[in-house]
Structures are given as structure tokens and as C-alpha cells.
Design a protein around this motif. Structure first.
Motif, PDB file in Angstrom:
ATOM      1  N   MET A   1      -4.919   5.296   6.609  1.00 14.86           N
ATOM      2  CA  MET A   1      -5.525   4.103   7.208  1.00 14.86           C
ATOM      3  C   MET A   1      -5.215   4.025   8.707  1.00 14.86           C
TER       4      MET A   1
ATOM      5  N   THR B   1       0.843  -1.201   0.000  1.00 10.49           N
ATOM      6  CA  THR B   1       0.000   0.000   0.000  1.00 10.49           C
ATOM      7  C   THR B   1       0.877   1.249   0.000  1.00 10.49           C
TER       8      THR B   1
ATOM      9  N   THR C   1      -6.909  -3.445  11.602  1.00  7.70           N
ATOM     10  CA  THR C   1      -6.051  -2.986  10.507  1.00  7.70           C
ATOM     11  C   THR C   1      -4.796  -3.857  10.398  1.00  7.70           C
TER      12      THR C   1
ATOM     13  N   VAL D   1       1.586  -1.835   6.548  1.00  5.24           N
ATOM     14  CA  VAL D   1       0.397  -1.675   7.398  1.00  5.24           C
ATOM     15  C   VAL D   1       0.573  -2.446   8.701  1.00  5.24           C
TER      16      VAL D   1
ATOM     17  N   ASP E   1       0.934  -7.255   3.821  1.00  7.20           N
ATOM     18  CA  ASP E   1       1.418  -5.882   3.662  1.00  7.20           C
ATOM     19  C   ASP E   1       2.175  -5.481   4.928  1.00  7.20           C
TER      20      ASP E   1
ATOM     21  N   SER F   1       1.024  -0.466  12.198  1.00  5.13           N
ATOM     22  CA  SER F   1       0.004  -0.606  13.257  1.00  5.13           C
ATOM     23  C   SER F   1       0.649  -0.949  14.593  1.00  5.13           C
TER      24      SER F   1
ATOM     25  N   ALA G   1      -3.154  -9.559   4.313  1.00  4.92           N
ATOM     26  CA  ALA G   1      -2.906  -9.027   2.962  1.00  4.92           C
ATOM     27  C   ALA G   1      -1.415  -9.016   2.633  1.00  4.92           C
TER      28      ALA G   1
ATOM     29  N   GLU H   1      -1.573   6.232   1.751  1.00  7.06           N
ATOM     30  CA  GLU H   1      -2.765   5.469   2.148  1.00  7.06           C
ATOM     31  C   GLU H   1      -2.556   4.787   3.491  1.00  7.06           C
TER      32      GLU H   1
ATOM     33  N   GLN I   1      -6.213  -7.670   9.337  1.00  8.21           N
ATOM     34  CA  GLN I   1      -6.878  -7.827   8.037  1.00  8.21           C
ATOM     35  C   GLN I   1      -6.115  -7.151   6.901  1.00  8.21           C
ATOM     36  N   ASP I   2      -5.678  -5.908   7.132  1.00  6.68           N
ATOM     37  CA  ASP I   2      -5.014  -5.156   6.051  1.00  6.68           C
ATOM     38  C   ASP I   2      -3.506  -5.353   6.037  1.00  6.68           C
TER      39      ASP I   2
END
Length: 227
Positions: A13, A5, A180, A193, A190, A197, A188, A9, A183-184
Motif C-alpha cells: 500500500m 493490516t 493513505t 498504515v 490502523d 505513511s 480505519a 499489505e 483514509q486507510d
């Protein structure tokens, strides 16, 4: 594997998720203090060395508090799902998570309150009794007054614990930085992220601890008297 990402973003996020986490933690901390402070005071007063000893009531209440505290938070989330749905209409999301967070935090803060009040010198309490002070005046001005630095510390410990619990709730769609990250970030693949987090969660916990340490020192009567 998809492209990571973009940083812009990621920041957006994380900002939104941080707001949700702070919402859960702040509201729950306020509710935990509102429910846990009187419960902790009652536990202290009803103990065998309290101002109004009630051994049987104290023992039963102590067992209930310890049982609730011993339930792992993830299990508490599942157990209370139906009750949460009945109360707020859903068991998913930031507002829904406040219900099990509060039920778990009230007995936690009550025990911290009881421990803080127990540290107040009995000599000070006896002095208040000999001057004819009533029970609730002693509670308000002597017990809570003398233990206020420890109580502020207890609020900090509770808030930092709730940051961890709120993140844990993300595993079942609780919202905020936990969701976040899982899931993200993790699901994912990533890393931006995911680790972003985690870093924000660590900063929140560190900042909360610093704030409560500073406040506790500012209200500490013993420090003021010797300083």
C-alpha cells in the motif's frame, strides 16, 4: 476495531502511495521551475535596482505573487476545484492535484528565484555590462550562472514544501501518502498504515533535502574556487 493490516499489505500500500506522491511532486516541481524561473527573473530585472526597472509593473506583479502565496493550500484546492475539473475532467486524484499544486508553487519558486538573483554581486554584473554583454547574456551567464547553487537550493525547498502540500491534498482525496494516511490509517484506526505513511513522508523530505544540498555544493562556483 478491526485487526491491523498485515505488514506485507502495508508495504504494498505504501509503495503504491509513494509512487503517486512522487508523481505529483516531481511533475509539479518541473512545472514550478518552468514557470517560476522566468517569472522570478522578470521580477528581479523589473525591480528598481534591476537591469530594466519597471516600478509599476514590478509592484503589480509582486502583489499578485504575494497574494497567491498567502492563500493556504487547502483553500487553494477548494477555490480551484472547478478550474481543475475543467482542465483535467476531475478534481480528485493525483493528476488533478497537480493543477493547484502548480498554481501555488510557481509564485513560491519565483520569489525564491528573485531572492537568489538579488544575492549576485552587482560588481560582477557591472563588469559584464562594461564588456558589452547583452541583457539576456547577462541573465543567462552572470545572474543565473552565479546564483545556480542558490537556485538548486530553491528547487529543493520547493520540492520539500510540495511533499507537505501533496500530503495535505490527501484530506480531500488527492491520492498518494496523504490519502493513505488519512483514509486507510487514521479513519480505519490502523496505526501501521498511519505511522508508516508519516515515516515515508519524512524519509522523502529528508532524502530530497540531502540530494539538493549535495547538488548545490557540487555546482557552487565559490566553493570550487576556494576548494
Amino acid at each position: 476495531m478491526s485487526d491491523p493490516t498485515p505488514w506485507a499489505e502495508v508495504v504494498e500500500m505504501l509503495g503504491e502511495a509513494t509512487g503517486e506522491t512522487l508523481y505529483m511532486v516531481v511533475v509539479t516541481t518541473v512545472l514550478a521551475v518552468a514557470g517560476g524561473l522566468p517569472l522570478g527573473v522578470f521580477l528581479h530585472l523589473s525591480s528598481p535596482v534591476g537591469l530594466t526597472p519597471r516600478p509599476t509593473v514590478h509592484r503589480i506583479l509582486g502583489v499578485i505573487v504575494d497574494v497567491v502565496r498567502s492563500v493556504p493550500f487547502v483553500v487553494l484546492l477548494v477555490i480551484l476545484a472547478s478550474f481543475t475539473r475543467l482542465l483535467v475532467g476531475t478534481s480528485i486524484g493525483s493528476t488533478a492535484v497537480i493543477v493547484p499544486l502548480t498554481i501555488g508553487a510557481v509564485p513560491f519558486f519565483a520569489r525564491l528565484t528573485q531572492n537568489a538573483l538579488r544575492e549576485v554581486s552587482f560588481t560582477v554584473v557591472e563588469a559584464a555590462i562594461t564588456t558589452g554583454s547583452g541583457r539576456w547574456r547577462i541573465v543567462r551567464t552572470v545572474l543565473i550562472g552565479e546564483a545556480r547553487a542558490a537556485l538548486v537550493g530553491a528547487v529543493g525547498v520547493t520540492a520539500v514544501t510540495l511533499i507537505g502540500y501533496a500530503a495535505m491534498a490527501g484530506a480531500i482525496g488527492g491520492g498518494g501518502l496523504g490519502t493513505t494516511a488519512i483514509q486507510d490509517g487514521y479513519q480505519a484506526y490502523d496505526d501501521r498504515v498511519l505511522y508508516g505513511s508519516v515515516i515515508v513522508l519524512a524519509v522523502l523530505a529528508f532524502g530530497m533535502q540531502l540530494l539538493t544540498d549535495f547538488t548545490a555544493k557540487a555546482v557552487d562556483r565559490r566553493r570550487s574556487a576556494t576548494g
